[in-house]
Design a protein around this motif. Structure first.
Motif, PDB file in Angstrom:
ATOM      1  N   PHE A 358       0.832  -1.208   0.000  1.00 21.96           N
ATOM      2  CA  PHE A 358       0.000   0.000   0.000  1.00 21.96           C
ATOM      3  C   PHE A 358       0.865   1.255   0.000  1.00 21.96           C
ATOM      4  O   PHE A 358       0.588   2.214  -0.700  1.00 21.96           O
ATOM      5  CB  PHE A 358      -0.950   0.011   1.213  1.00 21.96           C
ATOM      6  CG  PHE A 358      -1.803  -1.238   1.320  1.00 21.96           C
ATOM      7  CD1 PHE A 358      -2.191  -1.924   0.171  1.00 21.96           C
ATOM      8  CD2 PHE A 358      -2.205  -1.736   2.556  1.00 21.96           C
ATOM      9  CE1 PHE A 358      -2.974  -3.073   0.250  1.00 21.96           C
ATOM     10  CE2 PHE A 358      -2.979  -2.887   2.647  1.00 21.96           C
ATOM     11  CZ  PHE A 358      -3.360  -3.561   1.493  1.00 21.96           C
ATOM     12  N   LYS A 359       1.938   1.215   0.797  1.00 17.26           N
ATOM     13  CA  LYS A 359       2.811   2.389   0.887  1.00 17.26           C
ATOM     14  C   LYS A 359       3.500   2.634  -0.465  1.00 17.26           C
ATOM     15  O   LYS A 359       3.637   3.776  -0.908  1.00 17.26           O
ATOM     16  CB  LYS A 359       3.862   2.183   1.994  1.00 17.26           C
ATOM     17  CG  LYS A 359       4.822   3.348   2.087  1.00 17.26           C
ATOM     18  CD  LYS A 359       5.584   3.415   3.390  1.00 17.26           C
ATOM     19  CE  LYS A 359       6.328   4.742   3.537  1.00 17.26           C
ATOM     20  NZ  LYS A 359       7.069   5.176   2.360  1.00 17.26           N
ATOM     21  N   THR A 360       3.914   1.544  -1.109  1.00 16.52           N
ATOM     22  CA  THR A 360       4.601   1.682  -2.401  1.00 16.52           C
ATOM     23  C   THR A 360       3.700   2.381  -3.418  1.00 16.52           C
ATOM     24  O   THR A 360       4.126   3.284  -4.128  1.00 16.52           O
ATOM     25  CB  THR A 360       5.004   0.287  -2.935  1.00 16.52           C
ATOM     26  OG1 THR A 360       5.796  -0.357  -1.935  1.00 16.52           O
ATOM     27  CG2 THR A 360       5.797   0.385  -4.222  1.00 16.52           C
ATOM     28  N   LEU A 361       2.441   1.961  -3.487  1.00 15.94           N
ATOM     29  CA  LEU A 361       1.526   2.592  -4.435  1.00 15.94           C
ATOM     30  C   LEU A 361       1.224   4.035  -4.027  1.00 15.94           C
ATOM     31  O   LEU A 361       1.140   4.925  -4.870  1.00 15.94           O
ATOM     32  CB  LEU A 361       0.236   1.779  -4.583  1.00 15.94           C
ATOM     33  CG  LEU A 361       0.395   0.362  -5.160  1.00 15.94           C
ATOM     34  CD1 LEU A 361      -0.954  -0.173  -5.638  1.00 15.94           C
ATOM     35  CD2 LEU A 361       1.383   0.312  -6.310  1.00 15.94           C
ATOM     36  N   ALA A 362       1.111   4.263  -2.731  1.00 13.27           N
ATOM     37  CA  ALA A 362       0.855   5.624  -2.249  1.00 13.27           C
ATOM     38  C   ALA A 362       2.004   6.545  -2.651  1.00 13.27           C
ATOM     39  O   ALA A 362       1.787   7.659  -3.130  1.00 13.27           O
ATOM     40  CB  ALA A 362       0.682   5.618  -0.733  1.00 13.27           C
ATOM     41  N   ASN A 367      -3.918   5.545  -6.745  1.00 14.76           N
ATOM     42  CA  ASN A 367      -5.072   5.305  -5.884  1.00 14.76           C
ATOM     43  C   ASN A 367      -5.501   3.838  -5.981  1.00 14.76           C
ATOM     44  O   ASN A 367      -5.597   3.286  -7.071  1.00 14.76           O
ATOM     45  CB  ASN A 367      -6.206   6.232  -6.327  1.00 14.76           C
ATOM     46  CG  ASN A 367      -7.315   6.273  -5.307  1.00 14.76           C
ATOM     47  OD1 ASN A 367      -7.076   6.055  -4.114  1.00 14.76           O
ATOM     48  ND2 ASN A 367      -8.519   6.526  -5.764  1.00 14.76           N
ATOM     49  N   ILE A 368      -5.760   3.222  -4.827  1.00 17.10           N
ATOM     50  CA  ILE A 368      -6.213   1.825  -4.827  1.00 17.10           C
ATOM     51  C   ILE A 368      -7.737   1.810  -4.774  1.00 17.10           C
ATOM     52  O   ILE A 368      -8.342   2.388  -3.875  1.00 17.10           O
ATOM     53  CB  ILE A 368      -5.622   1.061  -3.624  1.00 17.10           C
ATOM     54  CG1 ILE A 368      -4.086   1.115  -3.656  1.00 17.10           C
ATOM     55  CG2 ILE A 368      -6.094  -0.395  -3.631  1.00 17.10           C
ATOM     56  CD1 ILE A 368      -3.413   0.528  -2.433  1.00 17.10           C
ATOM     57  N   LEU A 389       3.551   0.826 -14.115  1.00 15.73           N
ATOM     58  CA  LEU A 389       4.276   1.602 -13.105  1.00 15.73           C
ATOM     59  C   LEU A 389       4.179   0.907 -11.744  1.00 15.73           C
ATOM     60  O   LEU A 389       5.178   0.741 -11.033  1.00 15.73           O
ATOM     61  CB  LEU A 389       3.674   3.016 -13.025  1.00 15.73           C
ATOM     62  CG  LEU A 389       4.197   3.925 -11.923  1.00 15.73           C
ATOM     63  CD1 LEU A 389       5.673   4.232 -12.153  1.00 15.73           C
ATOM     64  CD2 LEU A 389       3.400   5.236 -11.869  1.00 15.73           C
ATOM     65  N   ALA A 390       2.982   0.443 -11.412  1.00 21.49           N
ATOM     66  CA  ALA A 390       2.784  -0.235 -10.130  1.00 21.49           C
ATOM     67  C   ALA A 390       3.616  -1.512 -10.062  1.00 21.49           C
ATOM     68  O   ALA A 390       4.250  -1.803  -9.036  1.00 21.49           O
ATOM     69  CB  ALA A 390       1.294  -0.563  -9.941  1.00 21.49           C
ATOM     70  N   VAL A 391       3.652  -2.256 -11.165  1.00 18.74           N
ATOM     71  CA  VAL A 391       4.441  -3.498 -11.186  1.00 18.74           C
ATOM     72  C   VAL A 391       5.906  -3.193 -10.909  1.00 18.74           C
ATOM     73  O   VAL A 391       6.559  -3.821 -10.066  1.00 18.74           O
ATOM     74  CB  VAL A 391       4.292  -4.228 -12.545  1.00 18.74           C
ATOM     75  CG1 VAL A 391       5.335  -5.325 -12.682  1.00 18.74           C
ATOM     76  CG2 VAL A 391       2.884  -4.784 -12.695  1.00 18.74           C
ATOM     77  N   ARG A 392       6.434  -2.203 -11.607  1.00 17.84           N
ATOM     78  CA  ARG A 392       7.863  -1.885 -11.430  1.00 17.84           C
ATOM     79  C   ARG A 392       8.155  -1.378 -10.019  1.00 17.84           C
ATOM     80  O   ARG A 392       9.157  -1.760  -9.406  1.00 17.84           O
ATOM     81  CB  ARG A 392       8.301  -0.857 -12.484  1.00 17.84           C
ATOM     82  CG  ARG A 392       8.438  -1.467 -13.874  1.00 17.84           C
ATOM     83  CD  ARG A 392       9.129  -0.509 -14.836  1.00 17.84           C
ATOM     84  NE  ARG A 392       8.254   0.578 -15.214  1.00 17.84           N
ATOM     85  CZ  ARG A 392       7.493   0.592 -16.314  1.00 17.84           C
ATOM     86  NH1 ARG A 392       7.531  -0.435 -17.149  1.00 17.84           N
ATOM     87  NH2 ARG A 392       6.699   1.611 -16.580  1.00 17.84           N
ATOM     88  N   ALA A 393       7.267  -0.569  -9.483  1.00 16.82           N
ATOM     89  CA  ALA A 393       7.484  -0.031  -8.135  1.00 16.82           C
ATOM     90  C   ALA A 393       7.453  -1.159  -7.092  1.00 16.82           C
ATOM     91  O   ALA A 393       8.295  -1.215  -6.196  1.00 16.82           O
ATOM     92  CB  ALA A 393       6.425   1.021  -7.822  1.00 16.82           C
ATOM     93  N   LEU A 394       6.485  -2.072  -7.234  1.00 16.41           N
ATOM     94  CA  LEU A 394       6.390  -3.181  -6.268  1.00 16.41           C
ATOM     95  C   LEU A 394       7.578  -4.126  -6.414  1.00 16.41           C
ATOM     96  O   LEU A 394       8.126  -4.626  -5.425  1.00 16.41           O
ATOM     97  CB  LEU A 394       5.071  -3.938  -6.473  1.00 16.41           C
ATOM     98  CG  LEU A 394       3.807  -3.163  -6.083  1.00 16.41           C
ATOM     99  CD1 LEU A 394       2.558  -3.838  -6.643  1.00 16.41           C
ATOM    100  CD2 LEU A 394       3.699  -3.034  -4.559  1.00 16.41           C
TER     101      LEU A 394
END
Ligand code: ADP
Ligand code: ASP
Ligand code: MG
Length: 402
Positions: A358-362, A367-368, A389-394
Motif C-alpha cells: 500500500f505504501k509503495t503505491l501511495a 489510488n487503490i 508503473l505499479a508493477v515496477r514499483a512493487l
C-alpha cells in the motif's frame, strides 16, 4: 523416456519457427525418446479468428466460435507433421478429438472430463512422433470445444498425466518464469524452481506465461513442468513442482498484472438477506467468473456492491444485470482497470507485506480502488494506466531485482 513438449504461438509463429520446432523435436526423438508434441496456433491467429466472429455480432454463437478457433491449432499440427516427415521422421498429427480428449459442453471454456490415450499409445508404439492440436476437445454431442485462452498448456499437462509421461516441457518465448513479466520490468529475475501454489496464483492473477487451469491440473496430477524457450532450448528453464527448497525463506516470489478485468458497481440496491445470492447466482448461471467482491455496510436499506469480471464477459454481465437497472440507483461499468498482485508463500508467516504494497503505491500517487488478500497474495485494483508503473514499483520495493 516419454516426453510431452508443448510449443506456444510465437514458437510456431511462422514457417521458419515451425522448422525450428521440428529440429528440437527431431533431436529428442533421435536420442531414443518417445515424443508427444502439443502445438498452439500461430501467434495472433486465435485473436484474428475471434475478430472475424465478432465482426457480425457482439455475441456470436459459442458453438460456432469453438469450431472456428480450433482451426488455428490444426493448421500448425499438420504443418509440423509435414515438416518432420520431410526430415525423414515418422510423425502423425491428431486433432483433440482424434487424441481422445473428451470435455464438458461449456463452449470456449470447456473442462477436460476424460482422455482415452489408446490411439496416442498405438502411434507411439509404432515409433511415431505424435503431434496434437492443442486447446481443443470434443463434447458428448460430438461438437468441437475449446479449453479457454492459453488452453494448449492444459492439453499438454492433461496428456502428460494421461500417458504418465516422464517429462512435460512447455516451450515459449521466454526462458522460464520470472519474478514479473520481463516485458514490463527488464530487471525481472528468472526463478529456478517454483511451487504449484505460487505459480497458480501468479497465473490466475495475470501471468499468462502458463494458463492457470493447466497449473491447477499439474498440481492435481503431480506433473512436473519445465518452462523453457524454443529460441534457446539448450538453456535450463524453470521447474514448476510441488515444493521448492527455499519456499519459506522467500517472502515474495513475484508480481502479476491483469489488464483483462472490468469493474462492475451496483449502487443503491435493496439491502436484504439473499440479494447477493440472487445477483451472483444469476451471474454464475451464465458461467461468468466473478472475482474480488466488495459490499459496503448498508445504509437506509440500500447497499453498494462492487466486483470484477473478465472483460470478455462484460457484455454478458450487462445482459444479466439489465433487470437490476430498475432495482438499483445506478450501475457503473469500467473496463479501464488493472489488477496488480503480489504473490509469495512466505507471506503466510510474515507481517507487514501488505503495508509495504500500500505504501509503495501511495508513494507513486496511485489510488487503490479495491483490495483483496489471501494467505499467499495481495491484489489491488487500480486505474489501468498505472498498471506497469505499479508493477515496477512493487518489484523494486520487495527487492526482486536483487
Ligand atoms: P505462448 O504463446 O508460448 O503460450 P504466452 O504469450 O502465452 O506464450 O506467454 C509467454 C509470455 O508471458 C511472455 O512473453 C511474457 O511476456 C509473459 N509473462 C507474464 N508474466 C510472466 C512471468 N512472470 N514470467 C515470464 N513470462 C511472463
Ligand atoms: N491459441 C489459443 C490461444 O491463443 C490457445 C493457446 O495458445 O494456448 O488462446
Ligand atoms: Mg500461452
Amino acid at each position: 523416456m516419454l516426453v510431452v513438449q508443448k510449443f506456444g504461438g510465437t514458437s510456431v509463429g511462422d514457417l521458419d519457427r515451425i522448422q525450428n520446432v521440428a529440429n528440437i523435436v527431431k533431436k529428442y526423438a533421435d536420442e531414443g525418446n518417445q515424443v508427444v508434441v502439443v502445438v498452439s496456433a500461430m501467434a495472433g491467429e486465435t485473436n484474428k479468428l475471434l475478430d472475424f466472429a465478432n465482426h457480425f455480432t457482439k455475441t456470436p454463437p459459442q458453438r460456432e466460435v469453438d469450431l472456428l478457433v480450433s482451426s488455428g491449432e490444426r493448421v500448425t499440427s499438420a504443418l509440423l507433421s509435414i515438416a518432420l516427415q520431410a526430415m525423414g521422421k515418422d510423425a502423425i498429427a491428431l486433432t483433440g478429438r482424434q487424441a481422445g480428449i473428451k470435455t464438458t459442453s461449456d463452449h470456449t471454456k470447456a473442462r477436460i472430463m476424460d482422455i482415452d490415450p489408446s490411439k496416442m499409445k498405438k502411434h507411439l508404439d509404432e515409433g511415431k512422433i505424435v503431434i496434437i492440436a492443442g486447446f481443443q476437445g470434443i463434447n458428448e454431442n460430438g461438437d468441437v470445444t475449446t479449453l479457454g485462452r492459453g488452453g494448449s498448456d492444459l492439453t499438454a499437462v492433461a496428456i502428460a498425466g494421461a500417458l504418465n509421461a516422464d517429462k512435460c516441457e512447455i516451450y515459449t518465448d521466454v526462458d522460464g518464469i520470472y519474478t514479473t513479466d520481463p516485458r514490463i520490468e527488464p530487471k525481472a529475475k528468472k526463478i529456478d524452481m517454483i511451487s504449484y501454489d505460487e505459480m497458480l496464483e501468479l497465473a490466475s492473477l495475470g501471468a499468462k506465461v502458463m494458463q492457470s487451469r493447466s497449473v491447477e491440473l499439474a498440481k492435481k496430477l503431480n506433473v512436473d513442468i519445465e518452462v523453457k524457450s524454443s529460441f534457446k532450448p539448450e538453456i535450463k528453464g524453470t521447474l514448476i513442482t510441488k515444493e521448492t527448497p527455499d519456499m519459506e525463506k522467500v517472502l515474495v516470489s513475484g508480481i502479476a498484472l491483469d489488464k483483462n478485468q472490468a469493474r462492475v458497481s451496483i449502487f443503491g440496491v435493496e439491502d436484504r438477506p439473499g440479494i447477493s445470492a440472487e445477483i451472483f447466482g444469476k451471474l454464475a448461471d451464465k458461467n461468468i467468473n466473478v472475482d474480488m467482491i466488495v459490499q459496503n455496510v448498508g445504509k437506509d436499506n440500500k447497499a453498494n456492491l462492487t466486483f470484477t469480471v473478465p472483460q470478455t464477459e462484460l457484455e454478458l454481465t450487462k445482459e444479466v444485470l439489465k433487470e437490476y437497472e430498475n432495482k438499483s440507483e445506478s450501475i457503473e461499468y469500467d473496463d479501464s482497470i488493472a489488477k496488480v498482485s503480489v504473490v509469495g508463500v512466505g507471506m503466510k508467516s510474515h507481517s507487514g507485506v501488505a503495508a509495504t504494497a500500500f505504501k509503495t503505491l501511495a508513494d507513486e500517487n496511485i489510488n487503490i480502488l479495491m483490495i483483496s488478500t489471501s494467505e499467499i497474495k495481495i491484489s489491488m485494483v487500480i486505474d489501468e494506466k498505472y498498471g506497469e508503473l505499479a508493477v515496477r514499483a512493487l518489484h523494486k520495493a520487495y527487492q526482486l531485482d536483487k
